[in-house]
Structures are given as C-alpha cells and as structure tokens.
Design an enzyme around this catalytic site. Structure first.
Site: not given
Ligand code: TNX
Length: 509
Positions: A324-325
């Site tokens: 993710d991200e």
């Molecule tokens: C998004 S959900 C993220 C996390 C954060 C979360 C906080 C996801 C795959 N990545 O790194 O902790 O939001 O709500």
C-alpha cells in the site's frame, strides 16, 4: 368429556408459566445470528450432576475446554465422560457427524441432553461458542454465581456465509505484547472470527525477529509512533501466539509491508537503500515517503531471507506483502517489485495477500487483493482473476473515531458509529464485486493513536462484533433493529469479561 377438558386446562395452566419463564430458543442472544433455529417446548438445565460427554477421543480437548468455561460460574464439576455416562443426569454431548460443512455445526437441545455435532473440531468449537451465548452472561464470571443456567429446547443449524472472517492488528505503530494479542484472540474467537492478520512492520517499527538480519529488531524495533520504547516478538513469542490462536481455531497471517512503509528496515541496514545510507528512525504518523531500493539484488536477498524465516514459522496458507501507499516507488518499479515479491512468497510455499494497490502488477493464481480504499483496484484485481478480501475503510476500519467526541482514533475515512459498521453487506458493497469474487471480510485496527489494551478494546468493541456477523450471517437474515437488541446482551457479557467497550448511545445497554 368435560372432565378431560378440565384436565387439559389444568395441564396448560401449569405448563404455560414454565414455558413463559424461558425465552424461546429463537429469541436467542447469539452473535453472529445462527442460520436456522427451531423452537421446542421446555428447557435444558445445568445442575450439579451435569456431565460433559465426548463420543470420540479426539474431542476430549474440546470437552476439557468446555468444562473450563462452565465450571467457574456454575461451581459444578461437569465431569468428563466417554460413552459411559449416567443416562438420567443432564449431559452436554460432543460428537462428530460427517453431514456438516467444515465450519458448520448443529446443537440439539432437549430436556436432559444438549448435543453439539460437527464434522470438524472447528465446528464443535463454534457450537461451544454458541452454547456460551445461550447461557446467562454471568457464565463468563470466575466465581460461583447464584444463577440458574437454562437453555430453551430446540435445534440450531448453523454455518458461515463466508470462509474468511478476520481482524487485523497493527503492532508496528505501537507494539502490543504477546499477552495482549492473546487476549484479543480470545475475544475474537467468541464471535467465530477465524483469522488474525498481524501488521508486523511499518515505518515506525519492525516487530518480528529475523535471525539473519538481527538489526531489524535491535534497531528498527526500538521505537514507536510518538517516540515510545517499541518492542518486538522473538520467534519464540511469535510461535506462542500462533499456537495460542490455533487452539481457538484462528489462523495468524503475518504482514511484511513493502516496498513502502519500510523506514524501520531502511534505518537498520544501509544496503536496503539505493544510496547505501541508513535513514533516521521515524516516529511521526505521515506515510508514503519510504521505499526499499527495488532495483538492487540485495533487496531481493533480504526479502527472501525474511519470507523464508517467516514461512517456516507460519502454518497458515498466506503471507501478506502489504504493497500500500508506496508513493516513493516509481510505478514501473513497483509493478516489477510486486511481481518478484509474489514469486518469493510462492517459492516458500505460501499464497500472497496484498493491499488493493498490488492489482497494478501481474497477479499470481491464488493471490488475494485486499480492498481498503479503491474500488477501481479491486475491480482490476478481479479482472486479473484474483479474489477479494473486503476491508472498505469507511465501514470496516476499527481505527476510525465513532463520532466527534471519540478521544482516540483517526477520521480520514469518516466517523463510523456501530450502525454504520454493521449496516452493509459484502456482496452489495460495489457493482462488479460479486459474491463469488469475495473470500470474506477483515476489519483492520491501525495503531497510530492506540497505546494500551484498553485503547485497543475501546475501538474494536463493539464494532468487530458486527463485522463478525457480516461475515457469518447471510445478509437477508440480518437487521440492525434485531442486532442491536442482541448486542445489548453481549454488552453485559463483555462487561463480565472486563472488556473496555464503547457504550454507543445507539444501543440500550
Ligand atoms: C492507511 S490502510 C494505511 C495505514 C494507516 C491507516 C490509518 C492501509 C493499507 N494503509 O498505513 O495506518 O490508513 O487508518
């Protein structure tokens, strides 16, 4: 004739109050709501001569488990018996039947016998959880209660709608010691949740011992969000957690988040960085800045070592690779990286789970895409033949605040009170994500703002209970108005278990 009528009326007037004093089995307090309930007259009553019978030696551990659950509050011995039991005394019987699905069970409650049958020990375990919910909530207390423990007669036939019913705990942003994880496991098992995904690594901390790369924990595990002490699981701790969960029929799914969310690793080993310089430890909350050096061979040697050690310890079928991200990884490099990471996991005999962004890459057969943010990604995954695990942030994120007054938690996906966490269904959530595409549900609890087990419980409960019902009970059998009454009774059970849950004003607790 007249005489007969009077006799009948007499019998009725005696029997009616007794029946009324007991709830019907269908007015049960069970969560998740069982698939089918048939009522009968009368009730089964536990008393000091009650016994627990196991009809196969392989059921002995579960008979023991049941005895440990029921003895403290009743004060009864509930002696364990094989087929040589005392016929006239009340008996709870555990038995196999090959007519049920893997997780299904049936409970047949008669006046002197309550019989739990299933094809597997897992099914029997779920039958035992239902039995718990059918007994007065004081059964959870540890000292002898002045309370009758009766169950209305009838039959419950039950089985889950979805096979994956999970929770995720982020132990990277704040570390939770193994005893806390075990307590969460116990509480999840009460609601027939069958997987716990542990988010073991992130920018702010590396929480699992990897013997071939010891600095990951020695250095990378030394802190947490806000600059606290951090911590990590030794491999022995991790094995203890797995075994503890296994006894409660919960599979642990470990996550190593990559190529982003990796600052704790990047700060521990220079070789993982493209410029060969370690980064500083990081204790803030913002994400999206870190990436493994995806073009270097050392990175894949590192991942192979980590996944090998993890796979050796993990009996479950999946390893989660995050994904993710990864905003700091160029997209073409990201695509190649996810491809290679899947190969490594597959080479170590495991299937891949990854956050929905991984759908940008080629997907291997059996790779699961975890939908958290973008429908578009989930649909792309389905197009590529993947199944989807549903964790939409607006409904399923346990770290969102309940409302504006909630002291801990985040709000980027909106406030989520318990009605919103409950009032949705997996197969109706998005066009194009159909029932056959979905393996189940998972509720993540991210830990940026939670530090103690009390914090954890406050955000997880009661929302996780609704999530458990969404995964287990078919949508057509679920209604908020009925659910909230059953939840109110669960509130008393949670209180007896010492759970620090959110008393939402939406429920008459
Ligand atoms: C998004 S959900 C993220 C996390 C954060 C979360 C906080 C996801 C795959 N990545 O790194 O902790 O939001 O709500």
């Amino acid at each position: 004739m007249r005489h007969l009528l009077i006799t009948v009326l007499c019998i009725l007037s005696f029997s009616i109050p007794t029946i009324e004093a007991q709830n019907l089995l269908s007015e049960n307090t069970v969560i998740p709501k069982p698939f089918e309930v048939v009522n009968r007259d009368g009730f089964f009553s536990l008393n000091s001569s009650a016994q627990i019978k196991f009809e196969d030696v392989r059921l002995r551990p579960l008979a023991h488990y049941l005895q440990d659950l029921l003895s403290p509050a009743t004060g009864f011995d509930l002696s364990l018996r094989d087929i040589n039991y005392v016929k006239d005394n009340p008996v709870i019987a555990l038995a196999y039947s090959d007519e049920m699905t893997e997780e299904g069970y049936q409970i047949d409650i008669r006046k002197t016998e309550t019989r739990i049958v299933a094809s597997t020990n897992k099914g029997i375990f779920y039958g035992i959880q239902t039995l718990r919910h059918l007994l007065h909530e004081s059964i959870e207390l540890n000292d002898i209660q002045d309370q009758e423990y009766n169950i209305a007669c009838g039959v419950i036939k039950d089985q889950p709608d979805y096979s994956y019913r999970g929770a995720m705990l982020d132990v990277a942003r704040h570390f939770f010691k193994k005893e806390d994880v075990m307590r969460y496991v116990d509480l999840l098992a009460l609601y027939k949740i069958n997987t716990l995904h542990l988010h073991l690594t992130d920018d702010q901390g590396w929480r699992i011992e990897i013997k071939s790369w010891p600095n990951l924990t020695a250095h990378g595990g030394s802190t947490a969000v806000g600059g606290g002490d951090g911590g990590f699981y030794t491999q022995e701790d991790y094995r203890d957690i797995i075994q503890y969960a296994e006894k409660r029929f919960i599979t642990i799914i470990p996550e190593i988040d990559m190529p982003g969310h990796t600052n704790s690793a990047l700060s521990s080993y220079a070789v993982l960085n493209c410029d060969h310089k370690t980064t500083e430890l990081y204790t803030k909350m913002r994400v999206g800045f870190s990436t493994l050096c995806t073009t270097s061979d050392s990175t894949y040697i590192f991942i192979d070592d980590v996944i090998r050690e993890l796979a050796e310890m993990t009996p479950g079928p999946y390893i989660h690779i995050g994904g993710d991200e990864s905003d700091a990884t160029p997209i073409d490099e990201y695509i190649t990286f996810i491809d290679k990471a899947q190969t490594i996991v597959n080479n170590h005999g495991k299937k891949v789970l990854g956050w929905d962004e991984i759908a940008h890459s080629k997907l291997y057969p059996n790779t699961i895409v975890q939908f958290w943010r973008k429908e578009k990604n989930a649909l792309m995954g389905i197009e590529k033949g993947a199944k989807v695990l549903m964790s939409p942030a607006n409904n399923a994120y346990l770290d969102m605040k309940y409302d504006a007054n909630t002291k801990i938690g985040l709000r980027w996906a909106g406030y989520t009170d318990i009605d919103e966490a409950y009032n949705w269904s997996l197969e109706d959530f998005a066009d194009g994500i159909d029932k056959e595409d979905i393996i189940g549900i998972e509720a993540p609890l991210w830990a940026e703002t939670i530090v103690t087990i009390e914090d954890l419980e406050f955000l997880a409960f009661p929302r996780i209970i609704g999530i458990a019902e969404i995964g287990w009970t078919p949508t057509r059998l679920r209604q908020w108005d009925d659910y909230k009454l059953r939840l109110a009774v669960q509130g008393k059970r949670l209180t007896n278990l010492g759970v620090n849950f959110y008393h939402s004003p939406l429920v008459d607790w």
